[in-house]
Enzyme design. Structure first.
Site, PDB file in Angstrom:
ATOM      1  N   ASP A 347     -23.924 -29.278 -47.945  1.00  0.00           N
ATOM      2  CA  ASP A 347     -23.672 -28.093 -47.134  1.00  0.00           C
ATOM      3  C   ASP A 347     -24.972 -27.291 -47.167  1.00  0.00           C
ATOM      4  OD1 ASP A 347     -22.227 -25.936 -45.825  1.00  0.00           O
ATOM      5  OD2 ASP A 347     -22.336 -24.922 -47.768  1.00  0.00           O
ATOM      6  N   THR A 349     -25.602 -23.571 -46.374  1.00  0.00           N
ATOM      7  CA  THR A 349     -25.591 -22.209 -46.886  1.00  0.00           C
ATOM      8  C   THR A 349     -25.061 -22.142 -48.314  1.00  0.00           C
ATOM      9  OG1 THR A 349     -25.244 -21.394 -44.646  1.00  0.00           O
ATOM     10  CG2 THR A 349     -24.812 -19.858 -46.446  1.00  0.00           C
ATOM     11  N   ASP A 547     -20.108 -25.378 -51.705  1.00  0.00           N
ATOM     12  CA  ASP A 547     -19.723 -24.261 -52.572  1.00  0.00           C
ATOM     13  C   ASP A 547     -18.646 -23.365 -51.993  1.00  0.00           C
ATOM     14  OD1 ASP A 547     -21.184 -23.025 -50.552  1.00  0.00           O
ATOM     15  OD2 ASP A 547     -21.984 -21.494 -51.901  1.00  0.00           O
TER      16      ASP A 547
END
Length: 670
Positions: A347, A349, A547
Site C-alpha cells: 500500500d 500511504t 496499515d
C-alpha cells in the site's frame, strides 16, 4: 497466555532431571565396559557390576526419563505413535534387555545405552526450552516496565491504585516522567511520549487530544489525562506476548511432517530390531547375546529424537529473534511460508510514504480567495479521519483560519470524497473522478489541476454549489528507507508492486522514484484484494503490506499479510506478520529471517533422518562379517544423542542471523 512461572518451573524440572541423569550416567559409564575402554578398571566382580549398573540406571530411566514414559503412555492411549513412543522404545529396549541379562547372569549389558539415551535426550529438550525462554524473558522484561501503580480519577478525586485494577474507561493521570500504565486515548493536555519500547521510534512522539498512548512507554515533560482503552490482557504489550507465544507453540508444516514420520519410525525401529535379532540368531547362527546386542543397537539408532527437535527449536529461535527486532510472526506456518514470497505488494500511504501529507500549493478559481477556500475545506474535513483531511486541517491551523460554520449532512464516500452542507452551501470535496461523477464544473481550476498532476501532487478539489472553487496540491513524503527496501527485495529476486488509491500520475511518480516493478493506481479500497488476486494469478507467492482498515481484505487475500504496526487494529488482526517499527526495511528482514529459519529446519530434518537411517545397517551388523564394522548399543546411543545436540545447537546458531538484518542508517525513518 501461559503462566511464565509455570514455564520456568517446567524448565527447572527438566534441568534437574538432566543433571541427576548426567551424574548417574557418568557413574554407569565408568563402571561399564566403556570405563575399561578409557583405562578405568574397577575391582568389581561381574555380579556386583551388573547389579550396581541396574541400581544406577533404574532412576535414570524411571525418574529422569519419566516425562517420556508418561508421554508415550498418553500417546498410545490416544492411539498415536509419536516422538515420546520412539524414545521410550529405544530406552526400554536397552534397559529391559540388560535387566534380563543381569538376572540370567550374563556379563554383556547395555545399561549405559539406556542411561545415555535418556540423558542426552533430556539435554536436547532442555536446550529447546532455553531457546524458547530467550524470547519469553525479553517479553517479560517489557511487562516489568509497566508501572505497578497508576493514578486515576474516580469520584472527582485522584487516587493511586494498582495498575491491575485500572478499568476500561478510567481517566488516568500522567505526570512528567511517568511510565504509561495502560493503553489509552488522550482527552486533556499535550506531551511527548517515548514509544521506542514498542515501535522502535527513537524520537519522542507528540501527543495531544485524541492521540493514543501505549502502556510501558515513557511520558515526557507534559501532563496529560487519558481514557483507558486497553487494560490487562488487552494492552498492546500483552497482545505482542500472545502473538509470540502462539507462534512458538504452533507447528510448521515441516514439523507436522516430522510428527507423521515418527509414527512410521516407531514401526521401523521395532521391525528392524526383531529382524536383526532373528537374522543373526537363526540366519547367522550367532549366540543369543550377540543377536540381542545387534538388535538393541539397531533399535537405539533407529530412534532419531533429533527429528522431534529439528523444527521446534528453529521455530522458537526464529520467532524469538523476530520479536526482539520488532517483527511479530503469528505462527510457525507463516514463518516457513514467508521464505517462499516471490512478490511483495505495498500500500502506498503510510507504508511506503510517511502517511502524513502536507499541503504545498493551493490553486483557486478566478475571484476566489485561498484562505476562504481552505476555511471551507477545513470545515468540511473536520468529520473525516483521512490523512489528506489532516493535511488540510494542519494548513488551516498554520494560517490561523477559523474552520467554523454550520455543518450539516456530512456524507463520506469511501475512496472518492465527501458531501456536506456548510452555512447552506452544497460542498463537494474529493478527487477529479468524484467531482466529475457529481457533475461539478471543473473548468475554473482545470489548468491548475493539470499543472499539479504533472508535478505529481495529490489533488483535492473543492466545489461549491456545483462549481469548482479550488484545487489543493498535497504531497506525502516517501519514507527514506523505502527505496533501499525495494532495491534489496529486487536483489533477492522478489517482484515489487504498489497498490494505491492515488491518481495514476502521482502513483507512477512514487513508483518510479522507488523503483517499483508494477504500479496499480486509482484503486478503490474494495478492489485492493482483487489486485492481489491478479498477482497470485501469475503464480506468485504474494505478500501484501498495509496499515489501514481498507487494507484488511487485501491482507487477508494475500498468501502472507504484513501489517505495519502503527496501523489499525483491523489491519493487524487480518495480517500474519506485524512490523512494529513501521519500516519497509522490516519486510525484507522478515523474509531474511524466514529464509534463514527454513534453512535451519531443512538442515536439521536432513541431518536427523539421513544420519540415523545410514547408521541403521551398521548397527544391525550388515557390515560386520565382511569388514568387522559394528556399533555397540552404548555407541549407538551416543551417536543418536549427539545428533539431537547438533540439531539443538544448529538451531540456536540461527541467532547469528540477527547481525545480518538490515537497519536504517542514521537519518532514515525507523
Amino acid at each position: 497466555m501461559s503462566d511464565p512461572a509455570m514455564a520456568a518451573s517446567m524448565e527447572a524440572d527438566i534441568r534437574a532431571r538432566f543433571w541427576v541423569a548426567l551424574a548417574l550416567t557418568v557413574m554407569v559409564v565408568l563402571i561399564s565396559p566403556m570405563g575399561e575402554m578409557i583405562g578405568l578398571r574397577l575391582p568389581l566382580s561381574a555380579a556386583v557390576r551388573s547389579w550396581t549398573l541396574l541400581a544406577l540406571t533404574t532412576p535414570v530411566v524411571f525418574w529422569c526419563g519419566w516425562i517420556f514414559i508418561a508421554g508415550a503412555y498418553h500417546a498410545l492411549a490416544s492411539h498415536r505413535l509419536d516422538m515420546s513412543v520412539l524414545i521410550v522404545v529405544g530406552v526400554l529396549a536397552a534397559y529391559l534387555a540388560s535387566a534380563y541379562l543381569t538376572v540370567i547372569g550374563s556379563a554383556e549389558l547395555f545399561y549405559e545405552a539406556a542411561a545415555m539415551l535418556v540423558t542426552f535426550v533430556l539435554f536436547g529438550h532442555w536446550m529447546e526450552m532455553r531457546s524458547r525462554r530467550g524470547s519469553s524473558d525479553a517479553l517479560q522484561a517489557l511487562f516489568k516496565l509497566v508501572p505497578p501503580m497508576a493514578r486515576v480519577v474516580r469520584g472527582g478525586q485522584e487516587a493511586e491504585i494498582p495498575t491491575a485494577e485500572v478499568l476500561l474507561g478510567d481517566l488516568v493521570v500522567l505526570r512528567p516522567g511517568d511510565r504509561v500504565p495502560v493503553d489509552g486515548e488522550v482527552v486533556e493536555g499535550t506531551t511527548s511520549i517515548d514509544e521506542s519500547l514498542v515501535t522502535g521510534e527513537s524520537l519522542p512522539v507528540e501527543k495531544g487530544v485524541g492521540g493514543t498512548v501505549v502502556g510501558g512507554s515513557v511520558n515526557g515533560a507534559g501532563s496529560v489525562r487519558f481514557k483507558a482503552t486497553g487494560v490487562g490482557q488487552e494492552t498492546t504489550l500483552a497482545r505482542i506476548a500472545r502473538l509470540v507465544e502462539t507462534a512458538q507453540n504452533s507447528k510448521a508444516p515441516g514439523q507436522r511432517l516430522a510428527d507423521k514420520a515418527a509414527a512410521y519410525l516407531v514401526v521401523v525401529a521395532i521391525v528392524v530390531g526383531i529382524a536383526t535379532f532373528v537374522g543373526w540368531r537363526w540366519g547367522g547362527g550367532a549366540s543369543f547375546v550377540t543377536a540381542l546386542t545387534f538388535a538393541i543397537s539397531a533399535v537405539v539408532i533407529a530412534c532419531p529424537d533429533a527429528l522431534g527437535l529439528a523444527t521446534p527449536t528453529a521455530v522458537a529461535v526464529g520467532t524469538g529473534l523476530g520479536a526482539r527486532h520488532n517483527i511479530l510472526i503469528k505462527d510457525a506456518a507463516t514463518l516457513e511460508g514467508a521464505s517462499r514470497i516471490s512478490s511483495v505488494a505495498f500500500d502506498k500511504t503510510g507504508t511506503l510514504t510517511e502517511g502524513a501529507p502536507r499541503v504545498v500549493e493551493v490553486v483557486v478559481a478566478a475571484g476566489a480567495e485561498e484562505n476562504e477556500a481552505l476555511r471551507l475545506l477545513a470545515a468540511a474535513e473536520r468529520g473525516s479521519s483521512h490523512p489528506l483531511a489532516a493535511a488540510i486541517l494542519e494548513e488551516a491551523r498554520r494560517r490561523k483560519l477559523d474552520a467554523g460554520g454550520q455543518v450539516e449532512g456530512f456524507e463520506n464516500v469511501a475512496g472518492h470524497g465527501l458531501r456536506v452542507a456548510i452555512d447552506g452551501k452544497r460542498i463537494l470535496v474529493g478527487n477529479v473522478r468524484f467531482l466529475t461523477d457529481e457533475k461539478a464544473d471543473l473548468a475554473p481550476v482545470a489548468e491548475g489541476v493539470d499543472r499539479l498532476m504533472k508535478a505529481s501532487r495529490t489533488v483535492i478539489l473543492l466545489a461549491v454549489d456545483g462549481k469548482a472553487m479550488a484545487a489543493v496540491g498535497a504531497t506525502d513524503p516517501v519514507k527514506p528507507s523505502a527505496k533501499r527496501a525495494v532495491a534489496e527485495l529486487r536483489k533477492l529476486g522478489i517482484e515489487t508492486a504498489m497498490i494505491s488509491g492515488d491518481n495514476k500520475v502521482v502513483a507512477d511518480a512514487v513508483g518510479k522514484e522507488l523503483g517499483i516493478d508494477r504500479v496499480f493506481a486509482e484503486v478503490l479500497p474494495q478492489d485492493k484484494a482483487e489486485h492481489v488476486r491478479t498477482l497470485q494469478g501469475d503464480k506468485k507467492v504474494v505478500a501484501m503490506v498495509g496499515d489501514g482498515v481498507n487494507d484488511a481484505p487485501a491482507l487477508a487475500q494475500a498468501d502472507i499479510g504484513i501489517a505495519i504496526g502503527a496501523g489499525t487494529d483491523v489491519a493487524i488482526e487480518a495480517a500474519k506478520i506485524v512490523l512494529m517499527k513501521s519500516d519497509p526495511l522490516d519486510v525484507l528482514n522478515a523474509i531474511i529471517l524466514s529464509r534463514a529459519t527454513v534453512r535451519k529446519m531443512k538442515q536439521n530434518l536432513v541431518w536427523a533422518s539421513v544420519y540415523n537411517l545410514l547408521a541403521i545397517p551398521v548397527a544391525a551388523g550388515v557390515f560386520y562379517r565382511p569388514w568387522g564394522w559394528s556399533l555397540r548399543p552404548e555407541v549407538s546411543a551416543l551417536l543418536m544423542s549427539a545428533s539431537s545436540i547438533i540439531v539443538a545447537v544448529n538451531a540456536v546458531m540461527l541467532r547469528r542471523v540477527g547481525s545480518r538484518l538490515l537497519v536504517a542508517p542514521q537519518g532514515e525513518a525507523r
